[in-house]
Design an enzyme around this catalytic site. Structure first.
Site, PDB file in Angstrom:
ATOM      1  N   ASP A  78     -36.836   6.055   7.969  1.00 14.75           N
ATOM      2  CA  ASP A  78     -36.794   5.663   6.557  1.00 14.75           C
ATOM      3  C   ASP A  78     -37.809   6.427   5.723  1.00 14.75           C
ATOM      4  O   ASP A  78     -37.560   6.747   4.560  1.00 14.75           O
ATOM      5  CB  ASP A  78     -37.035   4.157   6.420  1.00 14.75           C
ATOM      6  CG  ASP A  78     -35.760   3.365   6.655  1.00 14.75           C
ATOM      7  OD1 ASP A  78     -34.849   3.891   7.320  1.00 14.75           O
ATOM      8  OD2 ASP A  78     -35.681   2.216   6.182  1.00 14.75           O
ATOM      9  N   CYS A 119     -37.488   1.666  15.155  1.00 15.23           N
ATOM     10  CA  CYS A 119     -37.621   1.730  13.699  1.00 15.23           C
ATOM     11  C   CYS A 119     -36.626   0.844  12.958  1.00 15.23           C
ATOM     12  O   CYS A 119     -35.792   0.185  13.550  1.00 15.23           O
ATOM     13  CB  CYS A 119     -37.565   3.172  13.243  1.00 15.23           C
ATOM     14  SG  CYS A 119     -39.073   4.077  13.693  1.00 15.23           S
ATOM     15  N   ASP A 120     -36.701   0.930  11.658  1.00 15.89           N
ATOM     16  CA  ASP A 120     -36.233  -0.096  10.731  1.00 15.89           C
ATOM     17  C   ASP A 120     -34.831  -0.652  10.986  1.00 15.89           C
ATOM     18  O   ASP A 120     -34.652  -1.844  11.193  1.00 15.89           O
ATOM     19  CB  ASP A 120     -36.284   0.451   9.310  1.00 15.89           C
ATOM     20  CG  ASP A 120     -37.690   0.841   8.901  1.00 15.89           C
ATOM     21  OD1 ASP A 120     -38.433   1.329   9.751  1.00 15.89           O
ATOM     22  OD2 ASP A 120     -38.047   0.660   7.734  1.00 15.89           O
ATOM     23  N   CYS A 192     -44.616   3.134  11.989  1.00  9.62           N
ATOM     24  CA  CYS A 192     -45.721   3.197  11.031  1.00  9.62           C
ATOM     25  C   CYS A 192     -46.583   1.940  11.123  1.00  9.62           C
ATOM     26  O   CYS A 192     -46.090   0.834  11.326  1.00  9.62           O
ATOM     27  CB  CYS A 192     -45.185   3.403   9.627  1.00  9.62           C
ATOM     28  SG  CYS A 192     -44.266   4.937   9.447  1.00  9.62           S
ATOM     29  N   GLU A 443     -34.245   1.905  -0.373  1.00  9.44           N
ATOM     30  CA  GLU A 443     -35.572   1.322  -0.525  1.00  9.44           C
ATOM     31  C   GLU A 443     -36.312   2.014  -1.658  1.00  9.44           C
ATOM     32  O   GLU A 443     -36.186   3.225  -1.847  1.00  9.44           O
ATOM     33  CB  GLU A 443     -36.372   1.473   0.771  1.00  9.44           C
ATOM     34  CG  GLU A 443     -35.837   0.637   1.907  1.00  9.44           C
ATOM     35  CD  GLU A 443     -36.640   0.764   3.180  1.00  9.44           C
ATOM     36  OE1 GLU A 443     -36.450  -0.062   4.071  1.00  9.44           O
ATOM     37  OE2 GLU A 443     -37.444   1.707   3.288  1.00  9.44           O
ATOM     38  N   SER A 469     -39.127  -1.073   0.953  1.00  7.04           N
ATOM     39  CA  SER A 469     -39.702  -0.831   2.267  1.00  7.04           C
ATOM     40  C   SER A 469     -40.622  -1.986   2.620  1.00  7.04           C
ATOM     41  O   SER A 469     -41.181  -2.644   1.737  1.00  7.04           O
ATOM     42  CB  SER A 469     -40.498   0.473   2.240  1.00  7.04           C
ATOM     43  OG  SER A 469     -41.381   0.536   3.339  1.00  7.04           O
TER      44      SER A 469
END
Length: 554
Positions: A78, A119-120, A192, A443, A469
């Site tokens: 992302d 991840c997302d 992250c 986002e 985000s």
């Protein structure tokens, strides 16, 4: 075993021959066939270390008596997709991932799945597939990246890069410092560092019981993560042997437990979309009303980046999700005693010998705030709901009235912010960025970070039918439903209209007379779709509104 459909009997001679062609031995062909759905990618820092983790899972599967097969699943970062047309594909990739896992697992009649993710959108997409297939499955989230350091200051991807853009534009840092921060903010593989969407979903996966205790916060570069991966490979054999399926783990109680943890953590607003979508696949009755109900009962006990200085490393050192469960269970009556893939009940995890640092994970009796981390707002501007991350909003901004500045795309809003056209007291309105309008519900991390970087984080609100985000902070309200293409009131807002936001009362209202609103709606024709071909065209045609989880079931 399900895999007997492709390897037993005379008529399966061609199938066995092809399996032997992959290198499977005669000894192994009668073992359990376990798929490792790997989202390894050199393009994604959260996933680029997965080759080592695949090996650990594979070792565990063979140790437990199975035969491992690795297959690939797409992954989008992302952060890299942010702020341009690539972000249109992020949320749609969630449903694409679910379809990919379903297709491979069904076509090859796998007996069980280890879902390797981080991840997302990849994590919820994997879990959606597990719920849809309902074959024994376990999730391995690879974990957070190490904290960045620059001149001995701790950095994260958001504070060290996205917000640094605004600081540089505002003259607070020079080009040399910007470059230093850019190089040092993301020092290793992993998701992250803050409680953004990736780490939020890892935490909620663990709370639901779909990953092993301690998995969510274990750093991607740690030996602990390798051990968890190995153990997951062993355990999937037990789940297949005992026929323990996701339907016995992903239940109304376990999803509500995840909502409770989400509110206590102050996680990403995207988690609401994803939990609704997972519930839909699991055929569990969870709606925005569950979030609304629980939001009045759960205080926030943890505050991590981007809303504070502490990171996922601090959560790991404080005891991780097991310590969170130890803190919540028994103190939040709505939290139920569910059981996960480890075989442990939530009560057993909570009562085990877990170190819990109360400076990071506050007791329920002494929370950071009695407000939850997330809240659902309603009003004439969002009759079907809107979402705000309360944990990222300064206390003095919980009630806000401002004048609208309207934009029909993220890029238009970003240009206005960077050229200093947004002033204190404004409400930035970004529309046509919802599930259908985007399409893909981009986002808004770039504009929200730029607002904070320019020192307007407490003075400007941003509302959108798109989303944010998990790294977003400030007075930012997303998921406004209905979205503009569906005839939502966000589509008829004009510059300088007054907008009233009261997070304490869960209200968002366009302060325009009702007759004027009716007149504008009568004359309103939503803008045409932005895409005419490809995956996004198909996605736009079938995707639901955000209050339904932006699902694509038809």
């Amino acid at each position: 075993m399900r895999s007997d459909e492709i390897k037993k009997g005379l008529e399966r001679t061609p199938h066995r021959s092809l399996l032997y062609g992959t290198g499977v031995s005669e000894q192994q062909i009668n073992k359990r066939f376990i798929g490792i759905a790997s989202s390894f990618s050199d393009l994604v820092p959260g996933h680029c270390s997965m080759r080592d983790i695949e090996r650990q899972i594979e070792k565990g599967i063979h140790t437990g008596g199975g035969q491992a097969f690795i297959f690939g699943v797409p992954a989008i970062c992302d952060g890299i997709a942010m702020g341009h047309s690539g972000m249109n594909y992020s949320l749609p990739s969630r449903d694409l991932i679910a379809d990919c896992v379903e297709s491979v697992a069904t076509a090859h009649k796998l007996d069980g799945l280890v879902l390797l993710t981080n991840c997302d959108k990849i994590t919820p997409g994997m879990i959606m597939a597990a719920a849809r297939l309902d074959i024994p499955s376990i999730v391995v989230t690879v974990g957070p990246m190490s904290d960045g350091k620059c001149n001995n200051n701790t950095l994260t991807m958001i504070r060290g890069t996205f917000e640094a853009v605004g600081k540089y534009a505002n003259g607070e840092i020079d080009e040399n410092m910007l470059k230093k921060m850019e190089i040092t903010s993301c020092p290793s593989a992993g998701a992250c560092q803050g409680l953004y969407t990736a780490n939020t979903m890892a935490c909620l996966t663990e709370v639901m019981g779909m990953s092993l205790p301690g998995c969510a916060s274990s750093l991607a570069v740690s030996a602990k993560t390798k051990r968890i991966a190995f153990d997951s490979g062993v355990i999937i054999n037990e789940l297949v042997e005992k026929d323990i399926r996701p339907s016995s783990i992903i239940t109304k109680d376990s999803i509500r437990n995840a909502i409770i943890a989400d509110l206590a953590l102050g996680g990403s607003t995207n988690s609401i979309l994803h939990l609704l979508a997972i519930a839909n696949e699991a055929e569990v009755d969870i709606t925005l009303k569950d979030f609304e109900e629980l939001s009045f009962k759960v205080p926030q006990i943890i505050k991590l980046d981007p809303s504070a200085e502490k990171t996922m490393t601090d959560l790991e050192n404080a005891g991780g999700i097991p310590a969170v469960l130890k803190t919540l269970y028994g103190n939040i009556p709505e939290m139920k005693n569910t059981k996960g893939v480890s075989g442990l009940k939530l009560s057993e995890i909570a009562s085990s010998d877990i170190w819990c640092d109360n400076d990071v994970i506050r007791p329920v009796s002494n929370p950071i705030t009695t407000n939850p981390g997330l809240a659902v707002l309603h009003g004439n501007l969002a009759p079907n709901g809107a979402v705000v991350k309360i944990s990222g909003v300064d206390k003095e901004c919980l009630v806000f009235t401002g004048k609208a500045k309207t934009f029909d795309s993220e890029e238009a809003a970003m240009n206005a912010i960077m050229s200093d056209k947004i002033k204190a007291g404004d409400v930035v309105v970004i529309r046509y960025e919802g599930p259908k309008g985007g399409p893909g519900m981009r986002e808004m991390l770039s504009p929200t970070s730029a607002i904070v970087g320019k020192g307007l984080g407490k003075k400007v609100a941003l509302i959108t039918d798109g989303r944010f985000s998990g790294g977003t902070r400030g007075l930012c309200i997303g998921h406004i439903s209905p979205e503009a293409p569906a005839g939502g009131i966000i589509g008829i807002i004009k510059d300088n209209d007054e907008i009233y936001i009261n997070i304490l009362e869960r209200e968002i209202t366009l302060k325009v007379p009702e007759e004027e609103i009716k007149s504008r709606l009568k004359d309103f024709t939503p803008a045409a779709s932005k895409v005419r071909k490809g995956y996004l065209k198909r996605y736009s045609a079938v995707v639901s509104s955000s209050d339904k989880g932006a699902i694509t079931s038809i």
